[in-house]
Write a protein that holds these residues in place. Structure first.
Motif, PDB file in Angstrom:
ATOM      1  N   ALA A  71      72.036  49.649  48.817  1.00 11.99           N
ATOM      2  CA  ALA A  71      70.994  49.430  49.819  1.00 11.99           C
ATOM      3  C   ALA A  71      71.620  48.667  50.976  1.00 11.99           C
ATOM      4  N   VAL A  72      71.258  49.071  52.199  1.00 12.93           N
ATOM      5  CA  VAL A  72      71.804  48.429  53.397  1.00 12.93           C
ATOM      6  C   VAL A  72      70.646  48.043  54.315  1.00 12.93           C
ATOM      7  N   ALA A  73      70.666  46.787  54.802  1.00 16.53           N
ATOM      8  CA  ALA A  73      69.668  46.379  55.805  1.00 16.53           C
ATOM      9  C   ALA A  73      70.415  45.907  57.037  1.00 16.53           C
ATOM     10  N   ARG A  98      66.314  47.318  43.703  1.00 17.63           N
ATOM     11  CA  ARG A  98      66.330  47.190  42.241  1.00 17.63           C
ATOM     12  C   ARG A  98      66.952  48.420  41.592  1.00 17.63           C
ATOM     13  N   GLU A  99      66.793  49.591  42.228  1.00 14.21           N
ATOM     14  CA  GLU A  99      67.396  50.799  41.653  1.00 14.21           C
ATOM     15  C   GLU A  99      68.889  50.847  41.936  1.00 14.21           C
ATOM     16  N   SER A 100      69.282  50.533  43.182  1.00 14.05           N
ATOM     17  CA  SER A 100      70.710  50.648  43.518  1.00 14.05           C
ATOM     18  C   SER A 100      71.497  49.459  42.973  1.00 14.05           C
ATOM     19  N   LYS A 101      70.861  48.310  42.850  1.00 17.42           N
ATOM     20  CA  LYS A 101      71.449  47.091  42.278  1.00 17.42           C
ATOM     21  C   LYS A 101      72.508  46.434  43.153  1.00 17.42           C
ATOM     22  N   VAL A 102      72.828  47.044  44.280  1.00 22.21           N
ATOM     23  CA  VAL A 102      73.818  46.464  45.191  1.00 22.21           C
ATOM     24  C   VAL A 102      73.220  46.496  46.595  1.00 22.21           C
ATOM     25  N   PHE A 103      73.265  45.352  47.263  1.00 24.52           N
ATOM     26  CA  PHE A 103      72.583  45.230  48.549  1.00 24.52           C
ATOM     27  C   PHE A 103      73.523  44.575  49.559  1.00 24.52           C
ATOM     28  N   LEU A 104      73.814  45.307  50.635  1.00 27.62           N
ATOM     29  CA  LEU A 104      74.614  44.752  51.738  1.00 27.62           C
ATOM     30  C   LEU A 104      73.636  44.430  52.861  1.00 27.62           C
ATOM     31  N   LYS A 105      73.576  43.135  53.201  1.00 26.85           N
ATOM     32  CA  LYS A 105      72.490  42.693  54.088  1.00 26.85           C
ATOM     33  C   LYS A 105      73.051  42.002  55.331  1.00 26.85           C
ATOM     34  N   ALA A 106      72.593  42.469  56.499  1.00 28.79           N
ATOM     35  CA  ALA A 106      72.937  41.781  57.751  1.00 28.79           C
ATOM     36  C   ALA A 106      71.977  40.610  57.913  1.00 28.79           C
ATOM     37  N   PRO A 107      72.338  39.628  58.762  1.00 29.74           N
ATOM     38  CA  PRO A 107      71.432  38.474  58.923  1.00 29.74           C
ATOM     39  C   PRO A 107      70.093  38.881  59.514  1.00 29.74           C
TER      40      PRO A 107
END
Ligand code: NAD
Length: 485
Positions: free
Chosen positions: A13-15, A68-77
């Motif tokens: 997941a990417v935000a 929750r499904e991907s379990k990996v989250f790359l998040k920008a500020p």
């Protein structure tokens, strides 16, 4: 928990976040793509827009499901809007997803990036869920508010073991523990005790302990004497920012929030609204976070390629405005051009800096927490906290003697300082009194006596605001002596 390497694309997941978020995320994703990271990216919306749409936690249910499904989250500020009522998304994520370990590598890139500490190479491992961040606060009297510091054995075991596993995995030599157990003998005392227990299981790794104040002072003056440092939440929050700053710039550091199921990766800085939309921001912090993510999902070769290309870019003097210095930089670039320069160097290695080689061996060994046999718990008494506006502790004691049964008044403290019996007239007094009652004999120790004591307190108009039971666990006192020592 680290993921094993797979040939399939790893769903993440990417935000893109707020402020400089979209710029630095686009730069980071372009490098990941060029380096052939095997990722299946699912973009989600979190942050300002979601908050302003009336969602006080800054994240919609759908986005939660993707994470929750991907379990990996790359998040920008993200930007948290001004004003009350908005919950910190980071704190929500860490607690809800059980992201107990906050890992923050802080190394210097001297002489290419200015720092007073050319040999610094420290990894801070901060406990991420407990301590004062449990967020349990109460106003108890007109003059006194309280925040509960919660430290648990599973929390300590998980974070300390993570620190030693991290050290072993990444060939680090020493793990240091920062605590303040000379004052907080039970809470920080437990953290320290668990540290000593687990250190014994890792004879190949050196360990030492520091009182957090002097430890932090040494870290700021001579960071090269430290390697991996593990600490409770609040100290870690403060010390990790100091460590990142003294290594060169907070703009350079990435961080990983690791849990048993999920993990979140981000830069340590905020959304920098002052430079948003100007193509000026340094994407390095988020790129470092992406490298931590690649290592986490087992794509270590891609991580290596990116790190080496980044080091080469830095030593070639290609710098964004935040680290640009006439003496050490060659070319001032914006966010997009910096990313392009890193991409051009993919496959090459630095000449000045040490080439990054993943020396990681195997998986982290992080067994599930196993609850111990319960200790023999003996009730010894109760601390009764009272809201009282009087000035003479003797008067309060006189009232409290009236409610005694098999429990007898032994001590009154005010802000932890003994004021009865034999208090000092110089002691400053608030309206918050801790009144300790103890059983006269162990045979009398029954919780019923506490209820009777409280019932009598009510009848005598004593304003009880809370109580804490006093226990011995397997013969060991489980509470502070309460005499202000
Ligand atoms: P900030 O980190 O955004 O900015 C502090 C200073 O550092 C600013 O001068 C900024 O221009 C500079 N800076 C930050 N990152 C940079 C980069 N990558 N390149 C170049 N310069 C950079 O801190 P702040 O101004 O206190 O906070 C701004 C917003 O960010 C607030 O809404 C805050 O709540 C939010 N915030 C979010 C996170 C997060 O999402 N994890 C963390 C901290 C702050």
């Amino acid at each position: 928990m680290k993921r094993p390497t797979t040939r399939e694309a790893v769903r993440i997941a990417v935000a893109k976040g707020d402020g400089i978020g979209p710029e630095i995320m686009n730069a980071t994703l372009s490098i990941l793509q060029a380096a052939k990271a095997n990722l299946q990216i699912e973009e989600i919306e979190v942050g300002e827009k979601v908050y302003l749409n009336g969602n006080s936690s800054g994240i919609e249910d759908e986005a939660w499901n993707v994470i929750r499904e991907s379990k990996v989250f790359l998040k920008a500020p993200i930007t948290t809007p001004q004003g009350g009522g908005y919950k910190s998304l980071n704190v929500t994520m860490r607690k809800s997803l059980g992201l107990y370990a906050n890992v923050r590598p802080c190394g210097s890139y001297f002489p290419h990036i200015h720092t007073k500490h050319p040999d610094m190479d420290v990894v801070i491992i901060r406990e991420n869920e407990e301590d004062l961040y449990a967020g349990i606060e109460h106003q108890q009297t007109d003059e006194v508010v309280q925040c509960l510091k919660l430290i648990t054995r599973p929390g300590c075991e998980k974070i300390v073991r993570y620190a030693f596993e991290y050290a072993r995995h990444y060939n680090r030599k020493k793990v240091s523990c920062f605590i303040k157990d000379n004052i907080m003998k039970h809470t920080d005392g437990l953290f320290h005790e668990v540290f000593r227990e687990i250190a014994r299981e890792y004879p190949d790794i050196e360990s030492d302990s520091w009182i957090v104040d002097i430890g932090s002072a040494r870290l700021a003056a001579t960071p090269e004497i430290f390697d991996v440092i593990v600490m409770p939440n609040l100290y870690g929050d403060i010390v990790s920012d100091i460590a990142a700053e003294i290594s060169g710039s907070v703009g350079l550091a990435g961080t990983a929030n690791i849990g048993e199921q999920c993990a979140m990766f981000e830069a340590i800085h905020g959304s920098a609204p002052d430079i948003a939309g100007k193509d000026m921001a340094n994407p390095s912090g988020l790129l470092k976070a992406a490298v931590l993510m690649l290592n986490h999902i087992g794509q270590t070769e891609v991580a290596e390629r990116i790190q080496n290309a980044w080091l080469k870019t830095i030593e070639d003097g290609i710098h964004t405005a935040d680290i640009f210095k006439k003496e050490s930089s060659k070319k001032l670039v914006g966010t997009t051009e910096f990313a392009r320069e890193v991409i051009q160097r993919l496959g090459s290695t630095p000449q000045f800096f040490e080439v990054v080689k993943s020396e990681a061996q195997g998986e982290f060994n992080l067994p599930k927490y196993v609850r111990k046999q319960p200790a023999k718990k003996i009730l010894k008494g109760v601390d009764v906290f009272v809201d009282w506006k009087g000035e003479h502790p003797d008067e309060l004691a006189e009232n409290l003697h009236k409610i005694a049964n098999t429990l007898h008044l032994k001590l009154i403290t005010n802000r932890g300082v003994k004021v009865w019996p034999n208090g000092l007239p110089e002691t400053f007094l608030t309206d918050h009194w801790r009144c300790r009652f103890e059983f006269d004999e162990e045979t009398n120790s029954s919780p019923k006596a506490i209820w009777e004591l409280l019932e009598k307190a009510f009848q005598h108009h004593i304003d009880v605001i809370k109580t804490e039971n006093l226990y011995f666990f397997d013969g060991v006192r489980g509470y502070s002596l309460g005499q202000g020592q």
